[in-house]
Design an enzyme around this catalytic site. Structure first.
Site, PDB file in Angstrom:
ATOM      1  N   LYS A 241       0.827  -1.217   0.000  1.00 15.43           N
ATOM      2  CA  LYS A 241       0.000   0.000   0.000  1.00 15.43           C
ATOM      3  C   LYS A 241       0.853   1.256   0.000  1.00 15.43           C
ATOM      4  O   LYS A 241       2.045   1.244   0.261  1.00 15.43           O
ATOM      5  CB  LYS A 241      -1.005  -0.049   1.147  1.00 15.43           C
ATOM      6  N   ARG A 275      -3.516 -10.015   5.129  1.00 16.32           N
ATOM      7  CA  ARG A 275      -3.944 -10.104   3.721  1.00 16.32           C
ATOM      8  C   ARG A 275      -2.802  -9.558   2.864  1.00 16.32           C
ATOM      9  O   ARG A 275      -2.487  -8.381   2.924  1.00 16.32           O
ATOM     10  CB  ARG A 275      -5.224  -9.275   3.538  1.00 16.32           C
TER      11      ARG A 275
HETATM   12  N1  HH2 Z   1      -7.509  -3.928   0.832  1.00 19.72           N
HETATM   13  C1  HH2 Z   1      -7.877  -3.980  -0.473  1.00 19.72           C
HETATM   14  C2  HH2 Z   1      -8.962  -4.761  -0.880  1.00 19.72           C
HETATM   15  N2  HH2 Z   1      -9.656  -5.485   0.016  1.00 19.72           N
HETATM   16  N3  HH2 Z   1     -10.007  -6.212   2.233  1.00 19.72           N
HETATM   17  C3  HH2 Z   1      -9.675  -6.171   3.528  1.00 19.72           C
HETATM   18  N4  HH2 Z   1     -10.361  -6.904   4.432  1.00 19.72           N
HETATM   19  N5  HH2 Z   1      -8.621  -5.411   3.982  1.00 19.72           N
HETATM   20  C4  HH2 Z   1      -7.880  -4.649   3.137  1.00 19.72           C
HETATM   21  O1  HH2 Z   1      -6.947  -3.953   3.614  1.00 19.72           O
HETATM   22  C5  HH2 Z   1      -8.208  -4.664   1.744  1.00 19.72           C
HETATM   23  C6  HH2 Z   1      -9.304  -5.468   1.323  1.00 19.72           C
HETATM   24  C7  HH2 Z   1      -7.097  -3.200  -1.474  1.00 19.72           C
HETATM   25  O2  HH2 Z   1      -6.037  -3.935  -1.951  1.00 19.72           O
HETATM   26  P1  HH2 Z   1      -6.017  -4.769  -3.323  1.00 19.72           P
HETATM   27  O3  HH2 Z   1      -6.999  -5.871  -3.302  1.00 19.72           O
HETATM   28  O4  HH2 Z   1      -4.618  -5.181  -3.560  1.00 19.72           O
HETATM   29  O5  HH2 Z   1      -6.369  -3.702  -4.427  1.00 19.72           O
HETATM   30  P2  HH2 Z   1      -7.687  -3.345  -5.220  1.00 19.72           P
HETATM   31  O6  HH2 Z   1      -8.761  -2.978  -4.239  1.00 19.72           O
HETATM   32  O7  HH2 Z   1      -7.262  -2.193  -6.092  1.00 19.72           O
HETATM   33  O8  HH2 Z   1      -8.105  -4.549  -6.014  1.00 19.72           O
END
Ligand code: HH2
Length: 308
Positions: A241, A275
């Site tokens: 992040k 995660r």
């Molecule tokens: N962060 C993201 C998405 N889902 N769910 C939980 N529970 N906690 C988090 O910190 C979290 C999440 C964002 O990260 P990522 O999936 O890599 O990116 P994107 O939302 O752009 O797909």
């Protein structure tokens, strides 16, 4: 730095960590080392891996890679929640995630989580074998989500976010970020309990990067252990992040190493689930951290209770 205040628990030794998470079918034991939730984004626009796994076969291959690297849970998402991401209609989200879920369900040895805030997506994913609803809106984004979670018997991860992905980074404001996130998660936990979701099925997440500035993210990462006071497993998603690039003074830096740094600090606080994108790297780092005493600090809650 924002100082936490009431209603947070103090540093008393009575704080206990949840030691299992009951999923729809299986029970995940939560020990000293955090479990790893591997991220599988079936999206064109996720902030870190967008477009890499949009093709179903590429997504399935990556899922198996994450299993081989030691993931305990696979989190499949079909809608990016990065700042300013455009919402995706339910039918499109379903077209992205369902072929992947169907190819994996019944074969994957680990639990599957669906990262969605839409009840229709959650229901179909659970019917295909998912056991966890990971909802970044903490079951507030879709009025049909709470009943879907109750009726399907899925486990839930309730995350804090200020605003929506479209607005959240515009001007996030807190008086006391740790206290406010704590109080929000407490209220969402209670709403879930009130609707009939048992405590043992609920995990809580401070939502790193969701409507937070650098100082807010750092305060939440430093104080993640306080969330144990809510009696649920704590899940944190620091992976790759922006706060890492910000702390390094280089937004273009490779954020995998910074992710490991955050993961170790969270492991030391007894955070039960991380995660992450880079499952193998984080798993190895934690293994060595533990082997050399990184989890032996008196700060760390041992077998449910903090030492001292
Ligand atoms: N962060 C993201 C998405 N889902 N769910 C939980 N529970 N906690 C988090 O910190 C979290 C999440 C964002 O990260 P990522 O999936 O890599 O990116 P994107 O939302 O752009 O797909």
């Amino acid at each position: 730095m924002t100082q936490p205040s009431l209603p947070l628990p103090d540093l008393s030794p009575q704080i206990k960590r949840a030691h299992y998470w009951q999923l729809r079918r299986r029970r995940l034991e939560l020990g000293r080392r955090p479990l790893l939730m591997g991220i599988l984004n079936v999206t064109p626009d996720s902030f870190s891996d967008g477009g890499r796994f949009l093709e179903p076969q590429a997504a399935v291959d990556h899922a198996w890679r994450l299993v081989a690297e030691g993931a305990d849970i696979l989190d499949i998402g079909g809608e990016s929640t990065r700042p300013y991401a455009q919402p995706v209609p339910a039918d499109q989200e379903l077209r992205r995630v369902m072929p992947v879920l169907e190819a994996l369900a019944g074969k994957l040895p680990i639990a599957i989580s669906i990262d969605t805030s839409k009840a229709v997506v959650a229901r179909e994913a659970i019917a295909a074998g998912a056991e966890i609803i990971n909802d970044v809106t903490a079951l507030t984004g879709d009025p049909a989500m709470l009943p879907a979670a109750v009726e399907t018997g899925a486990a839930v991860c309730l995350m804090h976010m200020q605003g929506t992905p479209q607005t959240m980074q515009d001007n996030p404001e807190y008086q006391d970020v740790v206290g406010e996130v704590y109080a929000y998660l407490q209220a969402r936990r209670d709403a879930a309990l009130g609707a009939g979701i048992p405590l043992e099925r609920i995990a809580l997440d401070p939502g790193i990067g969701f409507g937070k500035l650098l100082e807010h993210n750092v305060a939440l990462l430093q104080n993640a252990w306080r969330l144990h006071g809510l009696g649920c497993p704590v899940l944190v998603g620091p992976s790759r992040k922006r706060f890492i690039g910000e702390l390094l003074g280089d937004l273009e830096a490779d954020r995998r190493w910074g992710t490991i740094g955050a993961a170790l600090a969270l492991a030391r606080q007894g955070v039960q689930i991380l995660r992450v994108h880079d499952v193998g790297m984080v798993r190895q780092a934690i293994q060595i951290f533990e082997a050399v005493g990184g989890l032996d600090d008196p700060f760390f809650p041992v077998s449910g209770e903090r030492k001292q």
